[in-house]
Design an enzyme around this catalytic site. Structure first.
Site, PDB file in Angstrom:
ATOM      1  N   PRO A   6     -18.518  22.947  51.755  1.00 15.89           N
ATOM      2  CA  PRO A   6     -18.702  22.106  50.569  1.00 15.89           C
ATOM      3  C   PRO A   6     -18.854  20.621  50.926  1.00 15.89           C
ATOM      4  O   PRO A   6     -19.631  19.908  50.312  1.00 15.89           O
ATOM      5  CB  PRO A   6     -17.433  22.367  49.766  1.00 15.89           C
ATOM      6  CG  PRO A   6     -16.999  23.739  50.180  1.00 15.89           C
ATOM      7  CD  PRO A   6     -17.393  23.881  51.619  1.00 15.89           C
TER       8      PRO A   6
ATOM      9  N   ALA B 255     -17.903  16.955  68.456  1.00 17.76           N
ATOM     10  CA  ALA B 255     -18.851  18.046  68.741  1.00 17.76           C
ATOM     11  C   ALA B 255     -18.311  18.989  69.815  1.00 17.76           C
ATOM     12  O   ALA B 255     -18.533  20.201  69.769  1.00 17.76           O
ATOM     13  CB  ALA B 255     -20.183  17.464  69.182  1.00 17.76           C
TER      14      ALA B 255
ATOM     15  N   GLU C  66     -34.936  28.327  64.496  1.00 18.69           N
ATOM     16  CA  GLU C  66     -34.703  28.458  63.057  1.00 18.69           C
ATOM     17  C   GLU C  66     -35.726  27.621  62.288  1.00 18.69           C
ATOM     18  O   GLU C  66     -36.274  28.033  61.270  1.00 18.69           O
ATOM     19  CB  GLU C  66     -33.282  28.000  62.721  1.00 18.69           C
ATOM     20  CG  GLU C  66     -33.003  28.022  61.230  1.00 18.69           C
ATOM     21  CD  GLU C  66     -31.538  27.817  60.867  1.00 18.69           C
ATOM     22  OE1 GLU C  66     -30.692  27.743  61.775  1.00 18.69           O
ATOM     23  OE2 GLU C  66     -31.253  27.721  59.662  1.00 18.69           O
TER      24      GLU C  66
END
Ligand SMILES: Cc1cc2nc3c(=O)[nH]c(=O)nc-3n(C[C@H](O)[C@H](O)[C@H](O)COP(=O)(O)OP(=O)(O)OC[C@H]3O[C@@H](n4cnc5c(N)ncnc54)[C@H](O)[C@@H]3O)c2cc1C
Length: 381
Positions: free
Chosen positions: A130, A180, A246
């Site tokens: 979210p 990261a 992707e």
């Protein structure tokens, strides 16, 4: 549309033809119902497995068809040409399975890939949350070491195949202090998994036959063998490495849908009459379609170039980002112009162009927004 691309061959032509038959026979007749129920039937996954359309690019050793990205490209283009935009096979095949193939241990590959090839397992990838979409480093889902495993806590949203998937790659922080370097990927088998819950099947503007969901992880215990790869902290680098494929895949959706939009529109303008003649005979219609066809051909040639580079393992992030952003923008522009040529009928849901218009919009948002694509391109300058 454009000359046969150099990456196609006879075997791929045959695959394209059997895909067309599969999508037209097994999917198109059910598509309105799937849209109404917000999800394809589970059964279609089984049929796709039997037809050899699942894990087309996975090695035969792991139950796949032994192909490569060209096979996935054919499946993605043909599904979208047939208007079957909501069946999440391209994501399952060309996004989820490659993570397991490329980073999984031998044991992990043998454990998960064969089930994905038969449809026993339906794949999804849960990155977005979210409060974190574009900025993936901002995710809050955690995976904490406990005994010989991990405990997952967090919430994901907008997850494609989210209601049907039972093999979900979950992006989580194993060390929130490391940025990261603290992100890891877990392959989570969700059947009868305690603490795992699916939220709503989200109500979207388009892609209504695809289930897009919230997922909740509340003290979900997974074994250490769920961690993808050999060590923690590799997740972000795996994502960055896989995202060009992707993005190219999303550009391929656009190719299929643009070609389909032009086909249905050319048919329509030849049969619809106004002022005593087919609207195809108005110069405006001809010029609109001539421009659309030109841009579609330019796009197709560029995407074919990207596929060829990807097959040579030479597609860089910036070029894949160009393909994703430019093709999805082009898709929206062309479909909008095609819809206009349908007049009022274009606004009616029973006409395929109306569905294409609704389905197209999200392509500029997911897989990294087109603004993020431009950032990635700019970074390479
Ligand atoms: C139908 C659908 C299916 C999806 N499927 C999946 C899935 O399977 N798995 C998954 O993990 N996620 C999925 N997503 C999520 C999707 O990837 C995110 O929605 C997308 O990455 C954008 O994130 P966000 O929605 O949080 O928007 P935000 O990141 O909040 O962005 C809002 C706006 O700000 C802009 N913006 C943000 N950062 C910058 C910046 N640095 N510079 C300029 N502009 C910026 C964005 O471009 C956008 O216009 C899906 C989304 C949809 C709608």
């Amino acid at each position: 549309m454009s000359p046969t691309p150099a990456w196609m061959n006879e075997e791929l032509e045959l695959l394209a033809s059997s895909c067309r038959q599969f999508f037209l026979k097994e999917c198109v007749p059910h598509y309105d119902r799937w849209e109404q129920q917000g999800c394809v039937d589970r059964e279609i996954w089984q049929k796709a497995g039997t037809a050899g359309l699942l894990c087309a690019s996975m090695p035969e050793l792991y139950g796949g068809a032994g192909g490569n990205f060209a096979h996935e490209a054919v499946i993605a283009i043909e599904a979208n040409r047939a208007g079957v935009s909501g069946l999440g096979i391209p994501l399952h095949n060309a996004i989820v399975a490659p993570y397991i193939l490329n980073y999984g241990s031998e044991e992990q590959k043998r454990r998960w890939l064969p089930g994905m090839a038969t449809s026993e397992s339906i794949g999804a990838i849960a990155m977005s949350e979210p409060a974190a979409g574009s900025d993936l480093q901002g995710i809050r889902t955690t995976a904490t070491r406990k005994g010989n495993g991990y405990v997952l806590n967090g919430q994901k949203t907008f997850i494609t195949n989210g209601q049907l998937a039972n093999l979900i790659i979950v992006v989580a922080k194993t060390d929130p202090a490391l940025g990261a370097k603290g992100i890891s990927l877990f392959v989570v088998e969700t059947d009868a998994l305690e603490g795992f819950r699916r939220g709503r099947n989200l109500d979207k503007i388009g892609l209504k036959a695809n289930d897009t969901s919230e997922l909740f992880f509340d003290h979900v215990e997974v074994p250490a063998s769920s961690l993808l790869g050999t060590e923690e902290g590799q997740g972000f680098f795996m994502l960055m490495d896989q995202l060009p494929q992707e993005r190219l895949l999303i550009a391929l959706h656009a190719v299929g849908r643009i070609e389909s939009a032009l086909d249905v529109t050319i048919d329509y303008v030849k049969s619809r009459t106004a002022f005593g003649k087919p609207i195809m005979e108005f110069q405006n219609t001809q010029f609109e379609l001539a421009e659309c066809k030109t841009e579609a051909t330019i796009g197709r040639v560029f995407v074919d170039h990207c596929i060829a580079r990807h097959l040579d393992k030479a597609l860089d992030t910036a070029t894949a980002s160009m393909a994703k952003y430019w093709m999805t923008d082009l898709q929206c522009r062309i479909i909008d112009r095609c819809l206009q040529l349908h007049g009022g009928y274009g606004y009616m849901n029973e006409y395929p162009i109306a569905r294409m218009f609704r389905d197209a919009r999200v392509e500029r948002i997911y897989g990294g927004t087109n603004e993020i694509m431009k950032l990635l391109i700019a970074r390479s300058l």
